[in-house]
Design a protein around this motif. Sequence first.
Motif, PDB file in Angstrom:
ATOM      1  N   PRO A 177     160.198  73.745  49.892  1.00 46.71           N
ATOM      2  CA  PRO A 177     160.845  72.687  48.786  1.00 46.71           C
ATOM      3  C   PRO A 177     161.479  73.616  47.698  1.00 46.71           C
ATOM      4  N   ALA A 178     162.048  72.168  46.188  1.00 43.59           N
ATOM      5  CA  ALA A 178     162.149  73.600  45.083  1.00 43.59           C
ATOM      6  C   ALA A 178     160.836  73.957  44.524  1.00 43.59           C
ATOM      7  N   PRO A 179     161.618  74.689  43.853  1.00 43.62           N
ATOM      8  CA  PRO A 179     160.381  75.980  42.863  1.00 43.62           C
ATOM      9  C   PRO A 179     159.741  74.862  42.102  1.00 43.62           C
ATOM     10  N   SER A 180     158.342  75.648  42.156  1.00 50.30           N
ATOM     11  CA  SER A 180     157.600  74.720  41.461  1.00 50.30           C
ATOM     12  C   SER A 180     157.090  75.474  39.773  1.00 50.30           C
ATOM     13  N   GLY A 181     157.287  76.395  39.809  1.00 47.65           N
ATOM     14  CA  GLY A 181     157.092  77.393  38.494  1.00 47.65           C
ATOM     15  C   GLY A 181     155.548  77.653  38.382  1.00 47.65           C
ATOM     16  N   GLY A 182     154.675  77.662  37.654  1.00 47.46           N
ATOM     17  CA  GLY A 182     153.709  77.821  37.644  1.00 47.46           C
ATOM     18  C   GLY A 182     153.369  79.830  37.177  1.00 47.46           C
ATOM     19  N   THR A 183     152.240  79.783  37.886  1.00 53.90           N
ATOM     20  CA  THR A 183     151.631  80.851  38.359  1.00 53.90           C
ATOM     21  C   THR A 183     151.227  80.935  39.680  1.00 53.90           C
ATOM     22  N   GLN A 184     151.364  81.616  40.305  1.00 50.81           N
ATOM     23  CA  GLN A 184     151.399  82.029  41.827  1.00 50.81           C
ATOM     24  C   GLN A 184     150.879  83.356  42.540  1.00 50.81           C
ATOM     25  N   LEU A 185     150.114  83.239  43.435  1.00 49.33           N
ATOM     26  CA  LEU A 185     149.155  84.638  43.135  1.00 49.33           C
ATOM     27  C   LEU A 185     148.861  84.769  45.167  1.00 49.33           C
ATOM     28  N   TYR A 186     148.738  86.004  44.829  1.00 49.08           N
ATOM     29  CA  TYR A 186     148.507  85.554  46.879  1.00 49.08           C
ATOM     30  C   TYR A 186     147.492  87.296  46.925  1.00 49.08           C
ATOM     31  N   ARG A 187     145.510  86.541  47.168  1.00 48.30           N
ATOM     32  CA  ARG A 187     144.637  87.950  46.948  1.00 48.30           C
ATOM     33  C   ARG A 187     144.245  88.070  48.340  1.00 48.30           C
ATOM     34  N   LYS A 188     144.317  89.189  49.285  1.00 50.03           N
ATOM     35  CA  LYS A 188     143.530  89.214  50.419  1.00 50.03           C
ATOM     36  C   LYS A 188     142.575  90.230  49.922  1.00 50.03           C
ATOM     37  N   VAL A 189     141.517  89.852  50.733  1.00 52.09           N
ATOM     38  CA  VAL A 189     140.549  91.246  50.732  1.00 52.09           C
ATOM     39  C   VAL A 189     139.995  91.256  52.573  1.00 52.09           C
ATOM     40  N   ARG A 190     139.767  92.679  52.412  1.00 53.85           N
ATOM     41  CA  ARG A 190     140.542  92.701  53.985  1.00 53.85           C
ATOM     42  C   ARG A 190     139.640  94.401  53.345  1.00 53.85           C
ATOM     43  N   ASP A 191     139.648  94.892  55.031  1.00 53.16           N
ATOM     44  CA  ASP A 191     138.642  96.360  55.090  1.00 53.16           C
ATOM     45  C   ASP A 191     139.266  96.666  54.702  1.00 53.16           C
ATOM     46  N   ARG A 192     140.303  97.538  55.016  1.00 52.41           N
ATOM     47  CA  ARG A 192     141.419  98.318  54.230  1.00 52.41           C
ATOM     48  C   ARG A 192     141.933  97.717  52.996  1.00 52.41           C
ATOM     49  N   ALA A 193     142.841  99.044  52.133  1.00 57.17           N
ATOM     50  CA  ALA A 193     143.504  99.040  51.518  1.00 57.17           C
ATOM     51  C   ALA A 193     145.115  97.942  51.367  1.00 57.17           C
ATOM     52  N   SER A 194     145.020  98.426  53.306  1.00 62.84           N
ATOM     53  CA  SER A 194     146.128  98.145  53.592  1.00 62.84           C
ATOM     54  C   SER A 194     146.724  98.081  55.326  1.00 62.84           C
ATOM     55  N   TYR A 195     147.846  97.552  55.719  1.00 59.34           N
ATOM     56  CA  TYR A 195     147.229  97.234  57.427  1.00 59.34           C
ATOM     57  C   TYR A 195     146.294  96.773  57.660  1.00 59.34           C
TER      58      TYR A 195
END
Length: 327
Positions: A217-235
């Motif tokens: 949809p149309a951009p909503s602005g504001g603050t956009q975050l994605y936080r991922k908690v996992r066993d390793r820092a990547s992959y």
Amino acid sequence: MKPFEYQQAHGLGEAHQLLVADGGKPIAGGTNLLDLMKLEVETPSALVDVNRLPLGGIVEHGEGLHIGALVSNSACAADPRIRGQYPVLARAILAGATFQLRNKATTGGNLCQRTRCYYFYDLSQACNKREPGTGCAAIGGFNRIHAILGASDACIATYPGDMAVALSALDATVEIHDAKGEKRMVPVREFHRLPGDTPERDNVLEAGDVITGVVLPAPSGGTQLYRKVRDRASYAFALVSVAAVLQVEDGVIAKARLAFGGLAHKPWHDPRVEALLEGEAPSDALFDQAAALLLDEAREQGSNDFKIPLTRRTLKAVLREATGGTL
């Protein structure tokens, strides 16, 4: 791997015909499907290569964007319009997989990836998702990565992806063409299914259906975050992830859109939490209420009990950051 027929579709109509006639599966990047075929978890009689279909662009769509089903994850995350106007989507994509996989994986295929439940991948174990009616070895077994929300007595598997969690927070829509050539638009929040008594069905796709794109949809602005908690820092897949799109105006939360990964059979969206937050001044007390509401029907399975306090802490941290507070 069991033998299969391989055919290339040169148009959408041909793809529908081949999928229906041969009872096969579409393949683009194949980053999940081929792994499942090697283990004989998936044993399609035919693969229909859809890479020649004209579904590889990102174009304006009204006030939003249309992302073609064959756009690679890397191309999507790198697009300046995605990075600038939908950063939660870019961040979610970059939080998943490796560079090599993101270069190959597609938007449509990413939506269709299957659970990483250990018992689903192990043919010696009971799994209602892989073989309906055999039971669920994860219930009462080692279920550290499994669902605390939306599960059933038939299945407690989780959806593993990141991209779809962000798409849920953005209120995106999946564009699907069926075997009759008709197009339907399915909100991404309704695309994936909860297990119920039919955990073998991950989503709403029917035989012959082809995902042709995703509409933002149309951009909503504001603050956009994605936080991922996992066993390793990547992959690694998420134990808990939170996609958040928040706007704060005049000291109150004017808009809140939240989606969660790692908690359920599908990206989890609870409109009650958003309604609780909107119109209220940010505070730890409010965030505690939001977490309590989100988890009011959470069901522990033993090894995954830690997910409840982890989800609570992760949500509070995201809300604090999104509203300008300290972590």
